[in-house]
Design a protein around this motif. Structure first.
Motif, PDB file in Angstrom:
ATOM      1  N   GLY A   8      33.560  39.689  34.945  1.00 41.22           N
ATOM      2  CA  GLY A   8      33.292  41.152  34.663  1.00 41.22           C
ATOM      3  C   GLY A   8      32.837  42.004  35.916  1.00 41.22           C
ATOM      4  O   GLY A   8      32.524  43.042  35.721  1.00 41.22           O
ATOM      5  N   HIS A  35      40.301  39.641  36.800  1.00 44.79           N
ATOM      6  CA  HIS A  35      39.508  39.553  35.272  1.00 44.79           C
ATOM      7  C   HIS A  35      40.395  39.250  34.276  1.00 44.79           C
ATOM      8  O   HIS A  35      41.656  39.870  34.261  1.00 44.79           O
ATOM      9  CB  HIS A  35      39.173  41.022  35.262  1.00 44.79           C
ATOM     10  CG  HIS A  35      37.806  41.358  36.040  1.00 44.79           C
ATOM     11  ND1 HIS A  35      37.045  40.727  36.316  1.00 44.79           N
ATOM     12  CD2 HIS A  35      37.401  42.658  36.281  1.00 44.79           C
ATOM     13  CE1 HIS A  35      35.985  41.145  37.004  1.00 44.79           C
ATOM     14  NE2 HIS A  35      36.181  42.493  37.143  1.00 44.79           N
ATOM     15  N   ASP A  49      27.819  37.081  32.358  1.00 41.79           N
ATOM     16  CA  ASP A  49      28.554  38.183  32.210  1.00 41.79           C
ATOM     17  C   ASP A  49      28.058  39.394  33.145  1.00 41.79           C
ATOM     18  O   ASP A  49      26.987  39.459  33.246  1.00 41.79           O
ATOM     19  CB  ASP A  49      28.128  39.096  30.857  1.00 41.79           C
ATOM     20  CG  ASP A  49      28.966  40.385  30.756  1.00 41.79           C
ATOM     21  OD1 ASP A  49      29.847  40.557  31.606  1.00 41.79           O
ATOM     22  OD2 ASP A  49      28.838  40.641  29.499  1.00 41.79           O
ATOM     23  N   SER A  51      29.290  42.408  33.952  1.00 43.53           N
ATOM     24  CA  SER A  51      29.781  43.768  33.601  1.00 43.53           C
ATOM     25  C   SER A  51      28.965  44.711  34.035  1.00 43.53           C
ATOM     26  O   SER A  51      27.660  44.702  33.916  1.00 43.53           O
ATOM     27  CB  SER A  51      30.076  43.997  32.174  1.00 43.53           C
ATOM     28  OG  SER A  51      31.021  43.119  31.748  1.00 43.53           O
TER      29      SER A  51
END
Length: 465
Positions: A8, A35, A49, A51
């Motif tokens: 991410g 991704h 993660d 992100s």
């Protein structure tokens, strides 16, 4: 075998900014995948993660001095505390300086530093060799060290009676390096002339820290830089000039590079963000900022930033050499020449350079280039270190580009009682640090341990041969 996927995030290297997932197995990067791709989604193991975060290579700080003896004391960070602080700041590799004692062998100096570091480091480490005694025996030893993975040698035109080598010794070392693939690094200041100016300043009663900057003149840095460049040309050998601080010295390096010579330059955050204004702080506060080469007037900063943008300067290292204000810097309270030379910074480099991106001095990829990729290439560690690519060590930092922080001695992890950047507000912060696939900092918590770091034998400079 441990497996991890970092998904991410925006992967930033010296060459690319790509939205990709990073697949890690057994301490190495196995692949970068799109991704949400089948390979990324099917990758078993730990999932991190990223992100909204940058996924960047661990920093490579190619200029540190842990436990360095200087002026009757020692740098206050040990290999244990210093590498822990480096990890907190997103640096996963340091190259420290082993020191040859006068009259001693290179090997004895190197062995002493191995003993200091072994089993202590939180991150990976290598060594350069400071040559204090250039003679027939130490010149021959240079070949043996290059073969054993210590491929860079530092010589000084400064500190007479301690580290200074004369022009003939420097030339001989450069010739040897030219033949064995080694890289000579130089601290370029005219130490003999500086000593005259120190003596004259003290005789006039000029004893405050600010005079440290006034006697170590920019012209004497430029003169020594010019001289070592010409010696390297005579020797037919590459040259790396450490901690460049003065506009005039940058000009000497730029001229040599424009003529096609393999000359390289490093600067440090203190020269980019601090100035003689700090050396002149009232009372004895200026002692905190005593280092060599010294801080310069603010107008020199523009030339350093320009040099980093144009690649006349290629690397930003810290020259991390901390001495506590209380009890160590105070040794020079009545005589600036007795203040131990050095500043803390190994924990702050990556964040300060990200701030330079925010401020528009450099681009995002250039940040990674000067802090990770180029130092790894310069000192024979690339692509094992300095990038995120298949086969590279999984030295990876999750970096939050939006987090805000304030630098302070109250919260830093370096073993020193002040911060050179106290109160400075920054945008961007290290969140998680992975070293060879093992998490060292996990969401702002230290989960590593002393002894995780391994010694790195290095190859030769990838720019010079």
């Amino acid at each position: 075998m441990s497996r991890t996927v970092i998904h991410g995030g925006l992967v930033v290297t010296a060459s690319d900014e790509i939205h990709a997932d990073v697949l890690i197995e057994g301490g190495r990067v196995i692949a970068l995948a799109a991704h949400g791709s089948d390979v990324a989604e099917g990758w078993t193991g730990r999932r991190i993660d990223a992100s909204g975060k940058y996924v960047i290579p661990g920093g490579v700080d190619a200029h540190t001095h842990m436990e360095m003896p200087f002026g009757g004391t020692y740098a206050s960070d040990t290999f244990e505390t210093g590498t822990l602080a480096a990890a907190w700041g997103g640096t996963t590799t340091i190259v420290d300086f082993a020191i040859q004692s006068k009259g001693g062998s290179l090997k004895a100096g190197l062995d002493a530093w191995h003993e200091k570091a072994e089993g202590k480091c939180a991150i990976d480490y290598g060594f350069h060799m400071i040559m204090s005694d250039v003679n027939a025996s130490s010149l021959k030893e240079m070949d043996q060290l290059v073969s054993a993975g210590v491929t860079s040698f530092k010589l000084f035109t400064a500190y007479p009676g301690v580290f200074l080598s004369d022009d003939g010794q420097i030339l001989r070392a450069m010739q040897q390096a030219g033949s064995n693939g080694g890289l000579v690094m130089t601290h370029a200041e005219n130490g003999l002339a500086i000593d005259v100016l120190v003596e004259q300043a003290l005789a006039r009663g000029e004893r405050d820290p600010r005079y440290h900057g006034e006697v170590r003149k920019a012209l004497l840095e430029a003169e020594a830089t010019h001289r070592v460049i010409k010696l390297s040309q005579v020797a037919g050998a590459p040259l790396y000039v450490v901690h460049v601080s003065a506009e005039e010295a940058v000009a000497e390096i730029a001229r040599a590079r424009d003529e096609g010579h393999p000359v390289f330059g490093e600067t440090c955050p203190q020269y980019l963000f601090l100035s003689t204004d700090n050396l002149a702080e009232p009372g004895f506060e200026g002692a905190k900022y005593v280092c060599s080469t010294p801080l310069r007037p603010k107008e020199h900063q523009a030339a350093l930033w320009r040099g980093l943008r144009t690649n006349d300067l290629q690397v930003v290292s810290t020259d991390h050499c901390p001495f506590c204000f209380n009890g160590q810097k105070e040794m020079g309270r009545d005589d600036f020449s007795k203040i131990p030379n050095g500043m803390p910074g190994v924990e702050n480099r990556m964040d300060l350079l990200h701030q330079a991106v925010v401020d528009g001095h450099i681009g995002l990829r250039r940040w990674i280039e000067i802090a990770c990729a180029t130092p790894a290439r310069m000192f024979g560690l690339y692509p094992k270190k300095g990038t995120i690519a298949p086969g590279s060590d999984a030295d990876i930092v999750l970096y939050d580009p939006h987090a805000e922080q304030t630098i302070s001695a109250a919260t830093h992890h370096m073993n020193v009682d002040y911060s050179a950047y106290e109160g400075k507000r920054l945008t961007g912060r290290v969140e998680t640090v992975i070293s060879r696939g093992v998490t060292v900092i996990d969401n702002h918590a230290y989960v590593g341990h002393a002894g995780h770091g391994t010694y790195l034998p290095r190859g030769i400079c990838q720019f010079a041969h």
